[in-house]
Design a protein around this motif. Structure first.
Motif, mmCIF file in Angstrom:
data_model
loop_
_atom_site.group_PDB
_atom_site.id
_atom_site.type_symbol
_atom_site.label_atom_id
_atom_site.label_comp_id
_atom_site.label_asym_id
_atom_site.label_seq_id
_atom_site.Cartn_x
_atom_site.Cartn_y
_atom_site.Cartn_z
ATOM 1 N N UNK A 183 -8.062 84.410 -12.784
ATOM 2 C CA UNK A 183 -8.239 85.845 -12.522
ATOM 3 C C UNK A 183 -9.718 86.182 -12.499
ATOM 4 N N UNK A 184 -10.422 85.712 -13.522
ATOM 5 C CA UNK A 184 -11.839 86.048 -13.589
ATOM 6 C C UNK A 184 -12.607 85.435 -12.434
ATOM 7 N N UNK B 194 -11.923 87.516 -9.410
ATOM 8 C CA UNK B 194 -12.587 88.824 -9.475
ATOM 9 C C UNK B 194 -14.084 88.689 -9.234
ATOM 10 N N UNK C 63 -16.065 90.532 -6.331
ATOM 11 C CA UNK C 63 -17.234 91.377 -6.586
ATOM 12 C C UNK C 63 -18.435 90.880 -5.787
ATOM 13 N N UNK D 87 -8.942 91.719 -4.780
ATOM 14 C CA UNK D 87 -8.669 92.217 -6.128
ATOM 15 C C UNK D 87 -7.185 92.538 -6.283
ATOM 16 N N UNK D 88 -6.613 93.205 -5.266
ATOM 17 C CA UNK D 88 -5.182 93.553 -5.331
ATOM 18 C C UNK D 88 -4.326 92.301 -5.442
ATOM 19 N N UNK E 185 -4.570 90.644 -8.882
ATOM 20 C CA UNK E 185 -3.828 91.330 -9.941
ATOM 21 C C UNK E 185 -2.329 91.214 -9.718
ATOM 22 N N UNK E 186 -1.895 91.250 -8.464
ATOM 23 C CA UNK E 186 -0.469 91.101 -8.184
ATOM 24 C C UNK E 186 0.000 89.746 -8.701
#
Lengths: 493, 101
Positions: free
Chosen positions: B5-6, B9, B13, B46-47, B50-51
């Motif tokens: 995840x990180x 992300x 970013x 990002x979406x 997270x999904x």
């Protein structure tokens, strides 16, 4: 998620004003094809009929009487909401749409603007403003903002052979899509932090402390403030506003300044009401919103002083008024218990701001090419067109906030929420900003009444045209009526 | 899992920042619009991330909507660019300065 027939019918009833507007926009486009040589009022009349039907539908689906300020109903699986603030915003937006369609035919005469597309897009923009106010879900919010933005980009750049219109559309598009990316990223982080996209579900998750990662939520809310800040022309995200207002056709600039902001304010209020339920809200978010609001009031009022062009002046004025309208929302982050008062104050100011701003834009539209130029062109208007000058002066005095006009009572409500919620400095700043604003608003009035007309403008008398004059007069009466009888609009104290 | 995840992300970013800097530096409208698309797609990443981490389909559905909206936006944007180009023979953002003068 399952839907029963009753739920679907209930949802359709709550969204019927929006559906009516879609069909009205389509009807305008079809009529444009079927009646190529139609009179310039024909398509406008179809548009007006559409808005009239939407108003009927709005009252058919209205909240139960007597109106409760906490009233809330959900439609379509919770993606759309009908609440007190939304209902009042829908009234204001539909009235704005009707006003703009009524002043457009005389303005468009002799301009290279395709009428069918103009009215259809104006109806779709009205629809998008209303849908934005109804949004109860993050993706719905994004889609409605985009529908609104895309229609307004086209309308801004719609005039052929007009470089200013093209340039304004171009700039609006580039900055608007830039802002949309921030909004979308913010939505992504809020979704990631709560696992929810519906406002009510996010609100419950936040209130119950079921936050997966507080840092993501803080980043997400911050980015949402930036994304919506562009739409609401809050400083420091306001740079595009003066150029866009100046270049866009005047009725469209009015739509951008009033209706699109009304939708944005409602959704911003709903978001802040949710965030306010966060027990350990990071200090930084409150400071950021405080700074944005204070900066908007200062930048708007200072920037307006040096503007030579009326539409640019109105752009800065609208930046300042966005700042005033957000004052209760700053308070809300610290004092969630003031939700009901803040909601009524914002609802009332939406009407006040829209009414005053539409009157000024309405006079500028009625004056045609003369009204779009420099403020010095308004010299001697007091003699050349006493009625228009009087309506304009009234609207400007109301924008300053002089009693007994809606502008005064609107600001009174906003700043009393701030005082009740221990934000006295913000209220003082707002009052000082209003006092400073008298300088540039009254400068226009002085130009109209005290200065000799420039030779190019001439001494020619400007007749107040029928339709424009009637609706402007109605609006001017409204400035007093809604000030004295606020319950006519608020349905409650 | 958390590591992924990180990582995603940070990648998103980075793409978002590249797009943002590109908008500040580039002058050609097409290049600016490409940078906006880069930012939108960073948000899509990002979406999807997270999904994946939440085990929901909702984030992926958002991505489909965003792609559609971006296409509609591109159509309108390119039409406006062509209109400006026909009038001024340029779409360099800093050479459009009729307003305010």
């Amino acid at each position: 998620m399952e839907f029963s027939i009753e739920q679907i019918l209930h949802s359709l009833r709550l969204t019927s004003p929006l559906l009516v507007l879609i069909f009205a926009a389509m009807a305008v486009l079809v009529a444009d094809v079927l009646l190529p040589r139609a009179h310039r009022w024909t398509l406008a009349l179809i548009g007006m009929a559409g808005i009239g039907l939407a108003l009927v539908a709005l009252y058919w689906a209205r909240p139960p009487q007597p109106m409760d300020t906490n009233y809330l109903e959900l439609a379509f699986g919770g993606t759309i909401q009908a609440g007190y603030l939304t209902f009042l915003a829908h009234n204001v937006i539909l009235a704005t749409g009707l006003f703009l369609i009524l002043i457009s035919p005389n303005y468009l005469a002799g301009r290279a603007v395709p009428h069918g597309e103009y009215y259809a897009l104006l109806l779709l923009a009205t629809l998008a403003m209303m849908a934005l106010a109804s949004s109860n879900e993050l993706l719905t919010l994004f889609l409605n903002i985009e529908l609104l933005s895309i229609t307004l980009y086209i309308l801004t750049g719609i005039e052929k052979n007009n470089l200013r219109s093209s340039e304004a559309g171009f700039k609006y598009f580039l900055l608007g899509s830039f802002a949309a990316a921030f909004l979308l990223l913010g939505i992504g982080f809020v979704y990631g932090a709560t696992g929810q996209t519906r406002f009510d579900a996010i609100g419950q998750a936040i209130a119950a402390g079921r936050i997966l990662n507080p840092a993501y939520l803080a980043i997400g809310v911050g980015l949402l403030m930036i994304g919506l800040g562009f739409k609401l022309t809050l400083a420091p995200f306001h740079m595009y506003a003066p150029d866009v207002y100046e270049g866009a056709p005047t009725p469209i600039a009015a739509a951008i300044a009033t209706g699109s902001k009304v939708g944005g304010f409602v959704v911003f209020f709903n978001l802040m009401a949710i965030v306010a339920g966060w027990r350990d809200l990071p200090q930084g978010l409150w400071v950021a919103l405080y700074a944005i609001v204070a900066a908007s009031m200062v930048v708007g009022n200072v920037g307006a002083i040096v503007q030579p062009n009326l539409k640019r002046l109105l752009a800065y004025s609208s930046i300042a008024h966005s700042g005033y309208t957000l004052v209760p929302m700053v308070v809300l982050l610290r004092r969630p218990d003031l939700l009901a008062e803040a909601r009524v104050a914002v609802a009332y100011y939406l009407l006040a701001y829209t009414l005053m701003t539409l009157l000024v834009f309405g006079v500028a539209t009625t004056l045609g090419p003369l009204g779009e130029g420099r403020i010095s062109h308004y010299a001697g208007l007091g003699r050349r067109s006493p009625a228009l000058a009087m309506i304009m002066a009234l609207a400007l005095v109301s924008l300053v906030g002089v009693p007994p006009t809606v502008g005064f009572f609107g600001k009174l409500r906003l700043f009393s929420v701030a005082i009740e919620g221990d934000h006295i400095r913000l209220a003082v700043l707002g009052v000082l900003a209003s006092v400073a604003s008298a300088f540039y608003y009254l400068r226009v009035t002085v130009t109209m009444y005290m200065e000799e007309p420039s030779p190019e403008a001439g001494e020619r008398l400007i007749p107040a045209e029928g339709v424009n004059f009637v609706i402007l007069t109605v609006g001017a009466v409204g400035v007093f009526v809604f000030a004295v009888f606020p319950w006519l609009y608020l349905f409650a104290a | 899992m958390t590591y992924m995840i990180h990582g995603n992300l940070i990648l998103a970013m980075a793409i978002f920042t590249i797009g943002m800097l590109g908008i500040l530096w580039k002058r050609n409208a097409i290049a600016i619009f490409m940078c906006v698309e880069l930012m939108l797609n960073a948000a899509n990443l990002v979406f999807v991330t997270f999904a994946q981490s939440l085990g929901q389909a909702r984030g992926v559905a958002v991505f489909l909507f965003v792609i559609t909206v971006a296409a509609a936006e591109a159509a309108v944007g390119l039409a406006l660019f062509i209109k400006v180009f026909n009038d001024k023979q340029t779409i360099e953002a800093d050479r459009l300065d009729m307003l305010q003068h």
